[in-house]
Design an enzyme around this catalytic site. Structure first.
Site, PDB file in Angstrom:
ATOM      1  N   GLY A  11      18.845  22.719 -18.123  1.00  0.00           N
ATOM      2  CA  GLY A  11      18.188  22.410 -19.392  1.00  0.00           C
ATOM      3  C   GLY A  11      18.539  23.440 -20.450  1.00  0.00           C
ATOM      4  N   ARG A  21      27.273  34.151 -27.787  1.00  0.00           N
ATOM      5  CA  ARG A  21      27.864  35.028 -28.813  1.00  0.00           C
ATOM      6  C   ARG A  21      27.977  36.463 -28.318  1.00  0.00           C
ATOM      7  NH1 ARG A  21      25.427  38.357 -32.658  1.00  0.00           N
ATOM      8  NH2 ARG A  21      26.567  38.619 -34.629  1.00  0.00           N
ATOM      9  N   ARG A  72      23.925  18.547 -15.755  1.00  0.00           N
ATOM     10  CA  ARG A  72      23.612  18.787 -14.347  1.00  0.00           C
ATOM     11  C   ARG A  72      24.734  18.174 -13.518  1.00  0.00           C
ATOM     12  NH1 ARG A  72      18.542  20.809 -14.839  1.00  0.00           N
ATOM     13  NH2 ARG A  72      17.263  19.992 -16.528  1.00  0.00           N
ATOM     14  N   CYS A  73      25.046  18.798 -12.391  1.00  0.00           N
ATOM     15  CA  CYS A  73      26.228  18.370 -11.633  1.00  0.00           C
ATOM     16  C   CYS A  73      25.935  18.368 -10.138  1.00  0.00           C
ATOM     17  CB  CYS A  73      27.410  19.293 -11.939  1.00  0.00           C
ATOM     18  SG  CYS A  73      28.933  18.856 -11.094  1.00  0.00           S
ATOM     19  N   ASP A 103      17.068  28.310 -12.527  1.00  0.00           N
ATOM     20  CA  ASP A 103      17.140  28.401 -11.069  1.00  0.00           C
ATOM     21  C   ASP A 103      18.363  27.676 -10.493  1.00  0.00           C
ATOM     22  OD1 ASP A 103      15.561  28.905  -8.401  1.00  0.00           O
ATOM     23  OD2 ASP A 103      16.119  26.793  -8.352  1.00  0.00           O
ATOM     24  N   GLY A 104      18.586  26.432 -10.900  1.00  0.00           N
ATOM     25  CA  GLY A 104      19.717  25.677 -10.384  1.00  0.00           C
ATOM     26  C   GLY A 104      21.051  26.285 -10.772  1.00  0.00           C
ATOM     27  N   THR A 125      15.991  29.656 -19.902  1.00  0.00           N
ATOM     28  CA  THR A 125      15.104  28.522 -19.632  1.00  0.00           C
ATOM     29  C   THR A 125      13.799  28.736 -20.370  1.00  0.00           C
ATOM     30  OG1 THR A 125      13.748  27.430 -17.948  1.00  0.00           O
ATOM     31  CG2 THR A 125      14.419  29.673 -17.469  1.00  0.00           C
ATOM     32  N   ILE A 126      13.241  27.667 -20.938  1.00  0.00           N
ATOM     33  CA  ILE A 126      11.965  27.800 -21.644  1.00  0.00           C
ATOM     34  C   ILE A 126      10.809  27.999 -20.679  1.00  0.00           C
ATOM     35  CG2 ILE A 126      12.800  26.372 -23.557  1.00  0.00           C
ATOM     36  CD1 ILE A 126      10.881  24.158 -22.505  1.00  0.00           C
ATOM     37  N   ASP A 127      11.028  27.711 -19.397  1.00  0.00           N
ATOM     38  CA  ASP A 127       9.924  27.704 -18.427  1.00  0.00           C
ATOM     39  C   ASP A 127       9.433  29.096 -18.041  1.00  0.00           C
ATOM     40  OD1 ASP A 127      10.279  24.939 -18.405  1.00  0.00           O
ATOM     41  OD2 ASP A 127      11.655  25.019 -16.699  1.00  0.00           O
ATOM     42  N   ASP A 129      10.333  30.899 -15.603  1.00  0.00           N
ATOM     43  CA  ASP A 129      10.020  30.825 -14.173  1.00  0.00           C
ATOM     44  C   ASP A 129      11.037  31.538 -13.283  1.00  0.00           C
ATOM     45  OD1 ASP A 129      12.113  29.084 -14.618  1.00  0.00           O
ATOM     46  OD2 ASP A 129      11.286  27.441 -13.447  1.00  0.00           O
ATOM     47  N   MET A 169       5.443  21.459 -21.331  1.00  0.00           N
ATOM     48  CA  MET A 169       6.470  21.556 -20.302  1.00  0.00           C
ATOM     49  C   MET A 169       6.316  22.847 -19.496  1.00  0.00           C
ATOM     50  SD  MET A 169       9.737  19.999 -22.402  1.00  0.00           S
ATOM     51  CE  MET A 169      10.811  19.744 -20.975  1.00  0.00           C
ATOM     52  N   ARG A 171       8.001  22.776 -16.056  1.00  0.00           N
ATOM     53  CA  ARG A 171       8.422  22.418 -14.702  1.00  0.00           C
ATOM     54  C   ARG A 171       7.311  22.761 -13.718  1.00  0.00           C
ATOM     55  NH1 ARG A 171      12.676  25.000 -11.907  1.00  0.00           N
ATOM     56  NH2 ARG A 171      13.592  23.587 -10.408  1.00  0.00           N
ATOM     57  N   HIS A 215     -15.282  19.675 -31.279  1.00  0.00           N
ATOM     58  CA  HIS A 215     -13.953  19.334 -30.762  1.00  0.00           C
ATOM     59  C   HIS A 215     -13.560  20.306 -29.658  1.00  0.00           C
ATOM     60  CE1 HIS A 215     -12.968  22.580 -33.579  1.00  0.00           C
ATOM     61  NE2 HIS A 215     -11.963  22.828 -32.763  1.00  0.00           N
ATOM     62  N   HIS A 249      10.174  17.032 -25.165  1.00  0.00           N
ATOM     63  CA  HIS A 249      11.369  17.830 -25.386  1.00  0.00           C
ATOM     64  C   HIS A 249      11.436  18.511 -26.741  1.00  0.00           C
ATOM     65  CE1 HIS A 249      12.631  15.737 -21.759  1.00  0.00           C
ATOM     66  NE2 HIS A 249      13.548  16.685 -21.622  1.00  0.00           N
TER      67      HIS A 249
END
Length: 319
Positions: A11, A21, A72-73, A103-104, A125-127, A129, A169, A171, A215, A249
């Site tokens: 991602g 850069r 992704r592959c 991670d991947g 990664t934005i996660d 993690d 998000m 994950r 609220h 997203h």
């Protein structure tokens, strides 16, 4: 080492361009040739590789996404796919590789290193993690995007006296939910790393309603489950008018914050330094504002955790 490559995988996250850069310009500063590998490991297998110059990475530090694109592959998870990738690297004379991703992506880099090809991972990664680093490239930008959305939704929640459930998000990690919930003053934060009871959430909402609160904001990490389903349960159990927003997203895009630009620049340059010192199979990070690097295999074996004291604080402040 005379030639290195750089790719982005998995991602996308804001700040990846700043990292690219930094890799390119740091490498050229030290007299190396740099090759960009397009479309991640899929592009590596198919040979989508081009030499990058100083100008190739001009005017990208402020742009979200990744100029090298990403994909992704599944083929690269196989031994045959990995061998194809290594053949392409050797064909172009590339002797080391910087992999920017999560991670991947790290798992792919680890496989290349095991085959004798040195790789260094940069956490993109934005996660947030990835163990071994306090922050990943893109997390801060995504966090600020979520906070901006929470602030806007709160205006509507106040005007209509509604309960809002906001799904974010992350994950399998709850960092985006926890940080945004604390920063946004959410009444409840649901994350995968902590157990919760719907009865407790309902009781908190009812207590607020009884003291005149008009609220409420509930933040749900996607790793917990569907924000839509949780919103339905809340309305059924309280009869409070409830709405759900799934941010999706939108959290991945946008111009990176100053923090992410600086972090990406530091980590990208540091990755090149490790390759220059013939240190492959490493992943870089930042801990206590100091650059660090770890064995990639050890990091992949660790479990992501959150700051439990921060989670407890969020509950104490939302009474």
């Amino acid at each position: 080492m005379k030639k290195i490559g750089v790719l982005t995988s998995g991602g996308d996250s804001p700040g990846m361009n700043a990292a690219i850069r930094a890799v390119v310009r740091k490498a050229i500063f030290h007299g190396l040739e740099v090759y960009g590998i397009y479309h991640g490991y899929a592009g590596l297998i198919s040979g989508k590789i081009e030499k990058l110059e100083l100008g190739s990475v001009g005017d990208i530090i402020h742009r979200g996404g990744t100029m090298l694109y990403t994909a992704r592959c599944e083929e690269f998870k196989t031994l045959e796919g990995q061998k194809k990738g290594i053949e392409q690297l050797k064909k172009h004379g590339i002797e080391g590789l910087v992999v920017i991703g999560g991670d991947g992506s790290y798992r792919g880099a680890k496989k290349l290193t095991e085959h004798g090809f040195p790789c260094v991972g940069v956490p993109g990664t934005i996660d947030n993690d990835i163990p071994g680093t306090d922050f990943t490239v893109g997390f801060d930008t995504a966090l600020n995007t979520v906070i901006d959305a929470i602030d806007k939704i709160r205006d509507t929640a106040t005007s209509h006296e509604r309960t809002y459930v906001i799904e974010v998000m992350g994950r399998h990690a709850g960092d985006i939910a926890l940080w945004s919930g604390l920063a946004g003053g959410a009444e409840s934060i649901l994350i995968p790393e902590a157990d919760f009871e719907m009865d407790d959430i309902i009781a908190r909402l009812k207590r607020g309603h009884e003291r005149g609160k008009k609220h409420s904001i509930i933040i749900v990490a996607e790793g917990v489950g569907s924000g839509v389903e949780i919103g339905k349960k809340i309305q059924e159990m309280t009869n409070f008018e409830t709405r759900v927003s799934v941010l999706g997203h939108i959290q991945r895009g946008g111009s990176p914050t100053a923090f992410d630009r600086v972090l990406a620049s530091r980590l990208g340059a540091f990755a090149v330094e490790l390759l220059l010192n013939n240190q492959g199979g490493r992943c870089v990070g930042i801990q206590n504002n100091q650059l660090v690097h770890h064995d990639m295999l050890e990091i992949l074996d660790q479990k992501h955790t959150i700051e439990q004291k921060m989670y407890q604080l969020s509950k104490e402040l939302s009474i």
